[in-house]
Design an enzyme around this catalytic site. Structure first.
Site, mmCIF file in Angstrom:
data_model
loop_
_atom_site.group_PDB
_atom_site.id
_atom_site.type_symbol
_atom_site.label_atom_id
_atom_site.label_comp_id
_atom_site.label_asym_id
_atom_site.label_seq_id
_atom_site.Cartn_x
_atom_site.Cartn_y
_atom_site.Cartn_z
ATOM 1 N N GLY A 40 45.155 44.290 48.405
ATOM 2 C CA GLY A 40 44.838 45.397 47.515
ATOM 3 C C GLY A 40 45.352 45.187 46.109
ATOM 4 N N GLY A 41 46.319 44.278 45.942
ATOM 5 C CA GLY A 41 46.801 43.940 44.610
ATOM 6 C C GLY A 41 47.547 45.065 43.927
ATOM 7 N N THR A 42 47.735 44.888 42.625
ATOM 8 C CA THR A 42 48.453 45.879 41.814
ATOM 9 C C THR A 42 47.793 47.241 41.915
ATOM 10 O OG1 THR A 42 49.313 44.258 40.230
ATOM 11 C CG2 THR A 42 49.051 46.513 39.441
ATOM 12 N N CYS A 43 46.475 47.285 41.833
ATOM 13 C CA CYS A 43 45.753 48.560 41.804
ATOM 14 C C CYS A 43 46.083 49.424 43.011
ATOM 15 C CB CYS A 43 44.249 48.305 41.723
ATOM 16 S SG CYS A 43 43.275 49.819 41.701
ATOM 17 N N LYS A 52 47.446 57.805 40.713
ATOM 18 C CA LYS A 52 46.579 58.971 40.868
ATOM 19 C C LYS A 52 47.134 59.940 41.895
ATOM 20 C CE LYS A 52 44.372 56.931 37.828
ATOM 21 N NZ LYS A 52 45.380 55.876 37.711
ATOM 22 N N TYR A 186 47.176 54.046 27.881
ATOM 23 C CA TYR A 186 46.767 54.963 28.951
ATOM 24 C C TYR A 186 47.781 55.001 30.097
ATOM 25 C CZ TYR A 186 45.031 51.056 31.844
ATOM 26 O OH TYR A 186 44.930 49.924 32.600
ATOM 27 N N GLU A 206 55.641 55.157 20.143
ATOM 28 C CA GLU A 206 54.530 54.229 19.913
ATOM 29 C C GLU A 206 54.686 53.587 18.539
ATOM 30 O OE1 GLU A 206 51.675 51.831 19.621
ATOM 31 O OE2 GLU A 206 51.813 52.880 21.555
ATOM 32 N N ALA A 318 40.217 47.370 37.432
ATOM 33 C CA ALA A 318 39.936 46.976 38.815
ATOM 34 C C ALA A 318 38.441 46.858 39.083
ATOM 35 C CB ALA A 318 40.572 47.993 39.769
ATOM 36 N N HIS A 442 22.925 73.414 38.232
ATOM 37 C CA HIS A 442 23.658 74.504 37.585
ATOM 38 C C HIS A 442 24.361 75.338 38.645
ATOM 39 C CE1 HIS A 442 24.566 77.726 34.741
ATOM 40 N NE2 HIS A 442 24.114 78.581 35.650
#
Length: 463
Positions: A40-43, A52, A186, A206, A318, A442
């Site tokens: 799955g790696g870093t993500c 998230k 981000y 920053e 990703a 709608h």
């Protein structure tokens, strides 16, 4: 040392590597995927998914705090809220474990072999894999380098103790009273916003003149408004200088030096490609700065060696790696494929969220296009009103000569889910009339996309 052979060897089981392995296995290609970390790696493990999860927990806690304070028109009240971040961490880790197992299962189902171990290149077709003291040598007809990236470490703020990377931030079991974020990209703003909602006093430092530089001011303005409402102090034109006795030493735009009190200092100044790992340098591959140079089929300068994902450059996303991995597998199966990055969406999961796909108005003009833009604010969208989510808008950028959609952008609550529509419109070569003519349900926030198209055509209906 035992020996193995395969047609395709993939170094790295992150989003690009495991997708490449799954698709190659589906196509009947004898494939081995090697990684010394969980699939799955870093993500999956320390990036997209865990962050998230933290953002969701923070959002829910922040809502309850609003209810407890009576700061809502909804008529909802609640008792004094509290959060056990260690329990939140356990929940997050459970999600990661389920997805780890899912990736491993999908590779097995496709017929690809997943090997745990550290890969080291011997030559362009041979790799030594070491795990728990044992070594296996794998010789492959084709190799895909999908080694990913790692957080950039500042020499005057090395990771350890009070100084943490995004990985460390997502492993905290207690909410720091004071959090200083170095870097206004981000990653820093997503995590900083989450901890501000959890109760931290957050300061963002920053060095540049603005945060989120990849987005224009119109898109970032609602985010800055939200940060202010959360009590986050954003210090631009300010440089981090190192650790002091109580926190972070900084130098402001006027040259003044001061110290910001901080229990934790989160450094998020970018990511570096792992193009120097596993003896990759010995292959002598062509590079663009620190990145491996690839063509429109992800081929490197060495025959039979491909590279995908973060190790090949921006955007380090990703879903870019996934698309490249799937393409390379199909190329090796004899399919005619080329890499085109025009329709890659970028999403920033701040509050509110930002999504962008294709060209911004300024970027389109810089490329020589005469453009028309259409914008529709969520303050005129019924669904947004019912969700207390009126900040933000959807914007369309089209070529004036033929109304070809060049770009789509949005900022607002939950707009990340519009990214698929944005990407599809650009991938399919849509014109403004295509979007305006598609009936949108709608009441939904997606109506703002159709209304932006109407605005670009000169006949907005609800503004």
């Amino acid at each position: 040392m035992s020996d193995l052979t395969c047609k395709l060897l993939i170094i790295g089981a992150g989003p690009g590597g495991y997708i490449c392995g799954i698709r190659a296995g589906q196509l009947g290609i004898d494939t081995i995927v090697v990684d010394d970390q969980k699939p799955g790696g870093t993500c999956l493990n320390v990036g997209c998914i865990p962050s998230k999860a933290l953002i969701h927990a923070a959002d829910e806690f922040h809502k309850v705090k609003r209810f407890a304070a009576g700061n809502t028109p909804l008529g909802i009240s609640a008792a004094s809220p509290a959060i056990d971040l260690a329990q939140t961490l356990d929940w997050k880790n459970g999600i990661v474990s389920r997805l780890n197992a899912g990736v491993a299962g999908l590779l097995k189902k496709a017929g690809a072999r997943l090997m745990a171990g550290r890969a080291t290149f011997q030559d362009g077709k041979t790799v030594k894999v070491t795990s728990d003291g044992s070594t296996v040598q794998i010789r492959a007809e084709h190799v895909v380098i999908a080694t990913g990236s790692a957080p950039v470490e500042l020499p005057f703020l090395p990771f350890g103790g009070k100084v943490i990377s995004s990985t460390g931030a997502l492993a905290l079991t207690e909410v720091p009273d004071k959090l200083c974020v170095v870097g206004g990209g981000y990653i820093g703003l997503e995590i900083g916003t989450a901890f501000a909602k959890l109760g931290s006093t957050v300061t963002v430092v920053e060095a540049a003149s603005r945060v989120l530089p990849q987005y224009d001011n119109a898109l970032t303005r609602p985010v800055m408004k939200s940060l202010k409402s959360l009590g986050v102090e954003v210090m631009t034109d300010t440089k981090a200088r190192g650790l002091g006795e109580a926190g972070l030493l900084i130098e402001t735009a006027d040259g003044a030096e001061r110290e910001i009190a901080a229990d934790k200092v989160l450094v998020t100044v970018g990511r570096r490609p792992l193009s120097d790992s596993g003896n990759i340098a010995s292959l002598g591959l062509a590079t663009d700065g620190p990145f491996l140079r690839i063509d429109d089929q992800c081929r490197t300068s060495m025959q039979g060696v491909f590279a995908i994902g973060d190790v090949t450059g921006e955007p380090m996303l990703a879903h870019r790696a996934m698309a490249q991995g799937e393409m390379v597998a199909e190329i090796l199966a004899g399919h005619a494929r080329r890499w085109d990055k025009r329709s890659i969406p970028a999403v920033c999961f701040t509050d509110p969220e930002i999504v962008s796909c294709g060209l911004s108005p300024d970027a389109a003009k810089a490329e020589g296009h005469e453009v028309t833009t259409g914008l529709f604010p969520f303050s005129a969208n019924g669904r947004a009103m019912t969700m207390e989510a009126e900040d933000g808008f959807v914007r369309i950028v089209t070529r004036k000569s033929d109304n070809l959609v060049l770009g789509l952008q949005a900022v607002g609550h939950g707009v990340s889910e519009l990214s698929a529509s944005f990407s599809l419109a650009i991938e399919m070569g849509a014109v403004t009339e295509d979007i305006a003519g598609a009936i949108h349900a709608h009441p939904t926030q997606s109506e703002a996309l159709q209304e932006a198209a109407f605005a670009a055509l000169g006949h907005a209906l609800h503004i």
